[in-house]
Design an enzyme around this catalytic site. Structure first.
Site, PDB file in Angstrom:
ATOM      1  CG  ASP A  56       0.171   0.017   2.171  1.00 46.60           C
ATOM      2  OD1 ASP A  56       0.777  -0.099   2.949  1.00 46.60           O
ATOM      3  OD2 ASP A  56      -0.515  -0.249   3.741  1.00 46.60           O
ATOM      4  CG  ASN A  93      -8.593   0.930  11.222  1.00 44.69           C
ATOM      5  OD1 ASN A  93      -7.543   0.226  11.743  1.00 44.69           O
ATOM      6  ND2 ASN A  93      -8.318   2.132  10.948  1.00 44.69           N
ATOM      7  CD  GLU A 146      -8.294   3.374   7.272  1.00 43.81           C
ATOM      8  OE1 GLU A 146      -8.103   1.852   8.221  1.00 43.81           O
ATOM      9  OE2 GLU A 146      -7.141   4.049   7.205  1.00 43.81           O
TER      10      GLU A 146
END
Ligand code: PGA
Length: 242
Positions: free
Chosen positions: A67, A136, A143
């Site tokens: 990424d 997270n 995400e």
């Protein structure tokens, strides 16, 4: 998924490095994707040491970037390619033709995604995809809420990713979007590996591995991967009910 718990970060890094070495011994031209970030740093360093001792030869492998932060140039400390280049590819003098990172500065980022998907398909798929887990629960820059059937794509960064991500930079850096391999790549990788270390990750690791399987927690995808491997140190595994 299989979960292996190693004593500490050092042992964990060694274990993962030897795993890669044995994979490459069986397939010297393996297609490898290793995350940047603090967790895999020890693995990269071990691989360089092992290479120096002739215990692994990565020169025929292909390296795929996981990424990038959109708009952060590759030469900037904190960019994902900088990390893998600096700690693995440069020390090993890997040929440029064997390195495939996202161009985070490309004018057409969608085309950049398709380019990466095409490259991976052309090489016959990923042999190893080693990822970390964000606080997270993100994997790479997938995400919370990202569909699991995506290949490379652009993402809007989660607030927590932007806050935590500052640790990779020496000064405050504005980040809004990411470009990332998708979780469909993870599903299709011959060996998907999740690595986590330290007590700070214990809660999210527990949720991901023992909680609800949901796109709201990307790392919970590992519960659905029979061939997935999770490598943890004792601190990161602390909250697991084992
Ligand atoms: P870290 O990052 O290895 O620096 O903790 C993990 C991640 O956000 O994927």
């Amino acid at each position: 998924m299989n979960i292996e718990v190693l004593e500490d970060y050092e042992t964990l890094s060694n274990h993962a490095a030897w795993l890669i070495a044995s994979l490459v011994e069986q397939k010297p031209e393996a297609v490898i994707c290793i995350a940047s970030g603090h967790t895999p740093l020890g693995v990269l360093k071990r691989l360089v040491e092992m290479s120096g001792r002739g215990e692994v030869d990565l020169h025929r492998c292909r390296f795929i970037g996981l990424d990038e932060w959109v708009g952060i140039p590759p030469e900037q400390e904190g960019s994902c390619s900088y990390f893998v280049e600096e700690f693995l590819l440069k020390p090993l003098k890997i040929n440029r033709e064997q390195i495939f990172f996202f161009d985070s500065m490309a004018a057409d980022l969608e085309a950049e995604c398709r380019k990466m998907d095409t490259a991976i398909a052309r090489f016959g798929g990923l042999d190893l995809m080693l990822v970390g887990i964000g606080l997270n629960g993100h994997i790479a820059l997938n995400e919370p809420g990202t569909p699991w059937n995506l290949y490379a794509h652009l993402s809007v960064l989660d607030e927590m990713t932007v806050t935590v991500g500052q640790k990779y930079f020496t000064e405050k850096t504005k980040m809004t979007h990411g470009i990332t391999l998708g979780l469909q790549h993870l599903r299709e990788a011959r060996l998907p590996v999740l690595m986590a270390s330290g007590s700070g990750k214990a809660a999210v690791v527990q949720q991901a591995l023992e909680g609800e399987v949901t796109e709201r927690l990307p790392a919970s995808i590992f519960q659905t991967l029979p061939h997935g491997l999770v490598l943890l140190d004792e601190a990161a595994a602390n909250d697991l009910n084992r």
